[in-house]
Design a protein around this motif. Structure first.
Motif, short mmCIF file in Angstrom:
data_model
loop_
_atom_site.label_atom_id
_atom_site.label_comp_id
_atom_site.label_asym_id
_atom_site.label_seq_id
_atom_site.Cartn_x
_atom_site.Cartn_y
_atom_site.Cartn_z
N ALA A 120 -23.85 19.62 30.42
CA ALA A 120 -22.62 19.49 31.20
C ALA A 120 -22.88 19.79 32.67
CB ALA A 120 -21.54 20.41 30.65
N ASN A 121 -23.65 20.84 32.96
CA ASN A 121 -23.96 21.19 34.35
C ASN A 121 -24.76 20.08 35.02
OD1 ASN A 121 -22.62 23.62 34.26
ND2 ASN A 121 -24.45 24.85 33.96
N LEU A 122 -25.76 19.55 34.32
CA LEU A 122 -26.58 18.48 34.89
C LEU A 122 -25.75 17.23 35.16
CD1 LEU A 122 -29.89 18.86 32.87
CD2 LEU A 122 -29.52 19.36 35.29
N VAL A 123 -24.87 16.88 34.24
CA VAL A 123 -24.02 15.71 34.43
C VAL A 123 -23.16 15.87 35.68
CG1 VAL A 123 -22.02 14.47 33.46
CG2 VAL A 123 -24.00 14.96 32.03
N GLN A 124 -22.64 17.07 35.89
CA GLN A 124 -21.80 17.31 37.07
C GLN A 124 -22.63 17.31 38.35
OE1 GLN A 124 -18.58 20.32 36.73
NE2 GLN A 124 -19.48 20.70 34.72
N LEU A 125 -23.87 17.79 38.30
CA LEU A 125 -24.73 17.89 39.49
C LEU A 125 -25.23 16.53 39.94
CD1 LEU A 125 -26.52 19.63 41.47
CD2 LEU A 125 -28.27 19.55 39.68
N GLN A 126 -25.65 15.71 39.00
CA GLN A 126 -26.40 14.50 39.31
C GLN A 126 -25.52 13.27 39.52
OE1 GLN A 126 -28.93 14.48 35.84
NE2 GLN A 126 -30.38 15.88 36.76
N ASN A 127 -26.12 12.32 40.26
CA ASN A 127 -25.56 10.99 40.46
C ASN A 127 -24.21 10.97 41.16
OD1 ASN A 127 -27.86 9.95 39.12
ND2 ASN A 127 -26.87 10.35 37.15
N ARG A 128 -24.06 11.83 42.13
CA ARG A 128 -22.89 11.81 42.99
C ARG A 128 -23.29 12.32 44.36
NH1 ARG A 128 -18.52 15.91 40.59
NH2 ARG A 128 -18.94 14.71 38.76
N THR A 129 -22.48 12.04 45.35
CA THR A 129 -22.75 12.50 46.71
C THR A 129 -22.02 13.80 46.95
OG1 THR A 129 -23.03 10.24 47.49
CG2 THR A 129 -22.55 11.90 49.16
N TRP A 130 -22.76 14.79 47.45
CA TRP A 130 -22.21 16.11 47.77
C TRP A 130 -22.24 16.29 49.28
CZ3 TRP A 130 -20.03 18.78 43.95
CH2 TRP A 130 -20.43 18.54 42.64
N ILE A 131 -21.08 16.61 49.88
CA ILE A 131 -20.96 16.82 51.32
C ILE A 131 -20.91 18.32 51.60
CG2 ILE A 131 -19.53 16.34 53.35
CD1 ILE A 131 -20.66 13.81 52.04
N VAL A 132 -21.73 18.76 52.56
CA VAL A 132 -21.79 20.18 52.92
C VAL A 132 -20.49 20.61 53.59
CG1 VAL A 132 -22.99 21.89 54.34
CG2 VAL A 132 -24.30 20.12 53.16
N THR A 133 -19.92 21.71 53.10
CA THR A 133 -18.71 22.28 53.71
C THR A 133 -18.95 23.67 54.26
OG1 THR A 133 -17.99 23.16 51.56
CG2 THR A 133 -17.15 20.97 52.20
N GLN A 134 -20.07 24.28 53.85
CA GLN A 134 -20.35 25.64 54.30
C GLN A 134 -21.84 25.93 54.18
OE1 GLN A 134 -17.76 28.50 52.45
NE2 GLN A 134 -19.18 30.19 52.78
N ILE A 135 -22.41 26.55 55.20
CA ILE A 135 -23.79 27.03 55.15
C ILE A 135 -23.73 28.52 55.42
CG2 ILE A 135 -26.10 26.91 56.16
CD1 ILE A 135 -25.45 24.01 56.97
N GLY A 136 -24.10 29.31 54.44
CA GLY A 136 -23.94 30.77 54.55
C GLY A 136 -22.46 31.09 54.69
N ASN A 137 -22.12 31.80 55.75
CA ASN A 137 -20.72 32.14 56.02
C ASN A 137 -20.07 31.21 57.04
OD1 ASN A 137 -20.76 34.35 54.27
ND2 ASN A 137 -21.65 35.67 55.84
#
Length: 153
Positions: A33-50
């Motif tokens: 389930a975790n791998l399915v959610q992680l893979q094959n989609r585009t993730w946009i950065v909203t936060q780096i550190g704080n």
């Protein structure tokens, strides 16, 4: 008597064949389930550190990542340059390796590209909750938070 013997034989063989079926372990189900959610989609950065990261939708090289399950390759952008490499992921572990990127001169990146790449080098774990991906260090500290990109219809 023959009917009784046939019924017992049929019931016995049904039990033998059903006993050979393997059921997935709960850990394997969570990992899948975790791998399915992680893979094959585009993730946009909203936060780096704080630090919150805000980008215009029309901006070029928006800090983002994509994990391709077929090739085990990661690609994206750091806010300035294109980045790529390979990855391996488990239930909650994530190893990024052979990371490389283009080397363009970028103005007005506010150092996001450098912070992003420094954080990526420390990633050892991940968490996926719905449309949020958190990349963590070995102590569980948040390094990078990303949101799943909304695809236009």
């Amino acid at each position: 008597m023959l009917k009784h013997l046939a019924a017992v034989a049929l019931l016995g063989s049904a039990l033998v064949f059903s006993g050979c079926e393997t059921l997935p372990t709960p850990g394997a189900t969570v990992e899948t389930a975790n791998l399915v959610q992680l893979q094959n989609r585009t993730w946009i950065v909203t936060q780096i550190g704080n630090t919150a990261v805000r980008t215009e939708p029309t901006a070029h090289n928006i800090p983002s990542l994509q994990f391709d399950s077929a090739t085990q390759r990661v690609s994206g952008a750091d806010g300035c340059n294109r980045i790529m490499g390979s990855y391996s992921a488990g239930r909650d572990t994530l190893t990024l390796s052979q990371m490389a990127g283009t080397r363009m001169a970028c103005l007005n990146s506010n150092g996001i590209d450098q912070k992003f790449n420094e954080a990526l080098a420390k990633v050892t774990h991940y968490q996926v909750f719905g449309k949020t991906l958190k990349l963590l260090d070995r102590y569980g500290n948040l390094l990078i938070q990303l949101e799943s990109a909304v695809q236009p219809r």
